[in-house]
Structure formats: structure tokens, C-alpha cells
Write a protein that holds these residues in place. Structure first.
Motif, PDB file in Angstrom:
ATOM      1  N   PHE A  40     -73.664 -28.521 -51.225  1.00  0.00           N
ATOM      2  CA  PHE A  40     -74.404 -27.945 -52.341  1.00  0.00           C
ATOM      3  C   PHE A  40     -74.184 -28.664 -53.675  1.00  0.00           C
ATOM      4  O   PHE A  40     -74.782 -28.275 -54.684  1.00  0.00           O
ATOM      5  CB  PHE A  40     -74.031 -26.464 -52.503  1.00  0.00           C
ATOM      6  CG  PHE A  40     -74.599 -25.586 -51.433  1.00  0.00           C
ATOM      7  CD1 PHE A  40     -75.906 -25.127 -51.504  1.00  0.00           C
ATOM      8  CD2 PHE A  40     -73.831 -25.222 -50.338  1.00  0.00           C
ATOM      9  CE1 PHE A  40     -76.445 -24.319 -50.514  1.00  0.00           C
ATOM     10  CE2 PHE A  40     -74.352 -24.409 -49.336  1.00  0.00           C
ATOM     11  CZ  PHE A  40     -75.663 -23.962 -49.422  1.00  0.00           C
TER      12      PHE A  40
ATOM     13  N   SER B 157     -77.578 -30.035 -55.391  1.00  0.00           N
ATOM     14  CA  SER B 157     -78.563 -29.011 -55.756  1.00  0.00           C
ATOM     15  C   SER B 157     -78.046 -28.103 -56.869  1.00  0.00           C
ATOM     16  O   SER B 157     -78.808 -27.644 -57.722  1.00  0.00           O
ATOM     17  CB  SER B 157     -78.960 -28.192 -54.531  1.00  0.00           C
ATOM     18  OG  SER B 157     -77.839 -27.577 -53.937  1.00  0.00           O
ATOM     19  N   LEU B 158     -76.738 -27.845 -56.894  1.00  0.00           N
ATOM     20  CA  LEU B 158     -76.182 -26.992 -57.938  1.00  0.00           C
ATOM     21  C   LEU B 158     -76.127 -27.698 -59.287  1.00  0.00           C
ATOM     22  O   LEU B 158     -75.978 -27.041 -60.328  1.00  0.00           O
ATOM     23  CB  LEU B 158     -74.783 -26.526 -57.549  1.00  0.00           C
ATOM     24  CG  LEU B 158     -74.702 -25.517 -56.405  1.00  0.00           C
ATOM     25  CD1 LEU B 158     -73.255 -25.192 -56.084  1.00  0.00           C
ATOM     26  CD2 LEU B 158     -75.467 -24.239 -56.740  1.00  0.00           C
TER      27      LEU B 158
ATOM     28  N   LEU C  37     -82.125 -26.303 -54.399  1.00  0.00           N
ATOM     29  CA  LEU C  37     -81.150 -25.330 -53.900  1.00  0.00           C
ATOM     30  C   LEU C  37     -81.738 -24.514 -52.754  1.00  0.00           C
ATOM     31  O   LEU C  37     -81.008 -24.117 -51.839  1.00  0.00           O
ATOM     32  CB  LEU C  37     -80.682 -24.404 -55.024  1.00  0.00           C
ATOM     33  CG  LEU C  37     -79.614 -23.378 -54.643  1.00  0.00           C
ATOM     34  CD1 LEU C  37     -78.361 -24.056 -54.080  1.00  0.00           C
ATOM     35  CD2 LEU C  37     -79.257 -22.494 -55.833  1.00  0.00           C
TER      36      LEU C  37
ATOM     37  N   HIS D  99     -87.295 -25.810 -55.618  1.00  0.00           N
ATOM     38  CA  HIS D  99     -85.984 -26.201 -56.143  1.00  0.00           C
ATOM     39  C   HIS D  99     -85.109 -26.719 -55.006  1.00  0.00           C
ATOM     40  O   HIS D  99     -85.103 -26.147 -53.905  1.00  0.00           O
ATOM     41  CB  HIS D  99     -85.297 -25.007 -56.822  1.00  0.00           C
ATOM     42  CG  HIS D  99     -84.134 -25.406 -57.670  1.00  0.00           C
ATOM     43  ND1 HIS D  99     -82.906 -25.726 -57.150  1.00  0.00           N
ATOM     44  CD2 HIS D  99     -84.029 -25.552 -59.022  1.00  0.00           C
ATOM     45  CE1 HIS D  99     -82.072 -26.038 -58.128  1.00  0.00           C
ATOM     46  NE2 HIS D  99     -82.726 -25.946 -59.279  1.00  0.00           N
TER      47      HIS D  99
ATOM     48  N   LEU E 196     -81.470 -24.430 -63.082  1.00  0.00           N
ATOM     49  CA  LEU E 196     -81.901 -23.360 -62.183  1.00  0.00           C
ATOM     50  C   LEU E 196     -82.329 -22.155 -63.009  1.00  0.00           C
ATOM     51  O   LEU E 196     -81.627 -21.751 -63.939  1.00  0.00           O
ATOM     52  CB  LEU E 196     -80.748 -22.986 -61.251  1.00  0.00           C
ATOM     53  CG  LEU E 196     -80.978 -21.919 -60.189  1.00  0.00           C
ATOM     54  CD1 LEU E 196     -82.038 -22.362 -59.186  1.00  0.00           C
ATOM     55  CD2 LEU E 196     -79.671 -21.608 -59.468  1.00  0.00           C
TER      56      LEU E 196
END
Length: 236
Positions: free
Chosen positions: A199, A202-203, A20, A18, A207
Motif C-alpha cells: 500500500f 497508493s497511500l 488505493l 484512485h 485522497l
């Protein structure tokens, strides 16, 4: 027999694939899943020394020394069985925010007690507590001083579980900075701004919680290492 200062923790961390995970490791400047630190993962960033040592994670069961007669294999088997009893679920939306005097990734909305993430954290605290050796007196005194800044419930949780931030006192967070004496300082505001930008991509990606992670601290002050991911039930 394990060294007196050797500790193990049960953490949540994003899947290795992932974005993140890459973003978090890059922000802190180290990948705790590697056998050794690789210098130059990122240019050293100020104000992240403590979270870098612990690695990119959210605490489910805080670091413990193993109880007498217990081994890592014992902990691994119990944690793996616990993980299998919980199924993969979607993580809550996260954002960059302050938690007291440090910057962290935190849920956008408060987590209700029935949320599967809260239930997983509660299970890790309660079901794995038999593996926890009593904390040294000095460490308990330090934690008690910190808990006393909160409320009486924190002291009660500390006395029973060796850690104040559990159950109703638990707040999911992934630490991104050292503590700041002044949240309004230029350094603190700059770090918060940088974290939001770092971030953001990625956020924005879906998730999920798919595994529990065992982290290991070989000795006092040593960097924590991610030594195993234990898949939840229904995880591929």
C-alpha cells in the motif's frame, strides 16, 4: 419483502479511479463492485478470507436488515440526501497498523470529533437508524460478548444502536487481515510487512471522501457487493 438474512451497509471506499481502490481490491483478491467475482484477480492470499468477503471498505453504518415496511429505495433516498448535506473533504493520512488482533489501514493521527469524517460517520449511524430492523437474539448475544471485553459504554451503544463501535466507540479502519491469535507470530509479522509494501504507493497519493457507498449482502455468508456510490455535496 426482503429475505431475512439480506443486509445493507453504508461504507466508505476510495473512488474507483484512485490507486488505493485497486490496491485494496488486489490485496483482498476481489472487487466488490463487480456483478460476479472474477477468479484470478490476484493469487489467493492467506489470512484475508473475512475482509475479502466484506470487500475493501471502512464502516460508517454497520450492516443491517431492513426494518419492516422499509425498502432499498427508501434507504437509498435517505442516504443520498444525507450524502448531499456533507461536502467533499480530504481524508486523513492513513497507514498500515494493528487494531486489536488484525491488520488494517488506520489514520496516522487520532480523529477529533469535529473532523468531517467523524461527523459523516456519526450522521450515518444516527440518521439512518430508522431503517435498521432489530438484530436476531443470537447475533446480539455474540456482539454483547465482544463488547463486554471493552467497557460499559460499548454495551450501552450496542443496546441503543445495535453496534458497539459507533460515536465515541468508532475507530476508522479498513480491514486487511483475519484475526490473529498471536500478533508476534511469523505469519502475522509477514502479513504486516507485506501490507506496508503493498500500500505504500497508493497511500502516498492525495485522497478525498467524495461519496457514500451502499454494500449489499444477499444472504448469510454471501460476499458483500458495492451496489451504488452516492456522491457528497459538491462532488463532480
Amino acid at each position: 419483502m426482503t429475505p431475512d438474512n439480506e443486509r445493507y451497509a453504508i461504507y466508505w471506499a476510495p473512488d474507483a479511479a484512485h490507486p488505493l481502490w485497486a490496491a485494496g481490491c488486489g490485496w483482498l483478491g476481489r472487487d466488490p463492485s463487480l456483478a460476479t467475482d472474477v477468479a484470478g484477480l490476484e493469487t489467493p492470499r492467506p489470512h484475508v478470507a473475512t475482509p475479502a468477503r466484506y470487500g475493501f471498505h471502512a464502516t460508517l453504518k454497520a450492516p443491517v436488515r431492513l426494518a419492516a415496511g422499509r425498502s432499498l429505495d427508501d434507504l437509498r433516498r435517505a442516504a443520498a440526501a444525507l450524502a448531499k448535506r456533507h461536502h467533499v473533504f480530504e481524508m486523513p493520512a492513513l497507514h498500515v497498523a494493528w487494531l486489536q488482533d488484525f491488520v488494517a489501514l488506520r489514520p496516522v493521527e487520532p480523529l477529533p470529533a469535529a473532523h468531517p469524517l467523524r461527523q459523516l460517520a456519526d450522521a450515518c449511524v444516527g440518521e439512518l437508524d430508522e431503517f435498521r430492523a432489530p438484530e436476531p437474539a443470537g447475533e446480539m448475544a455474540r456482539r454483547a460478548a465482544q463488547a463486554a471485553e471493552g467497557d460499559v459504554s460499548g454495551l450501552a451503544l450496542l443496546a441503543r444502536w445495535g453496534y458497539a463501535h459507533v460515536f465515541d466507540g468508532w475507530r476508522f479502519h479498513m480491514t486487511l487481515s483475519d484475526r490473529f491469535a498471536d500478533r508476534g507470530s511469523n505469519a502475522a509479522r509477514q502479513l504486516e510487512h507485506d501490507a506496508r509494501a503493498w500500500f505504500s504507493r497508493s497511500l502516498a497519493q492525495p485522497l478525498h471522501c467524495t461519496a457514500l457507498c451502499i454494500f449489499h449482502e444477499a444472504g448469510a455468508g454471501e460476499p458483500f457487493r458495492l451496489i451504488e456510490r452516492l456522491p457528497l455535496g459538491s462532488a463532480a
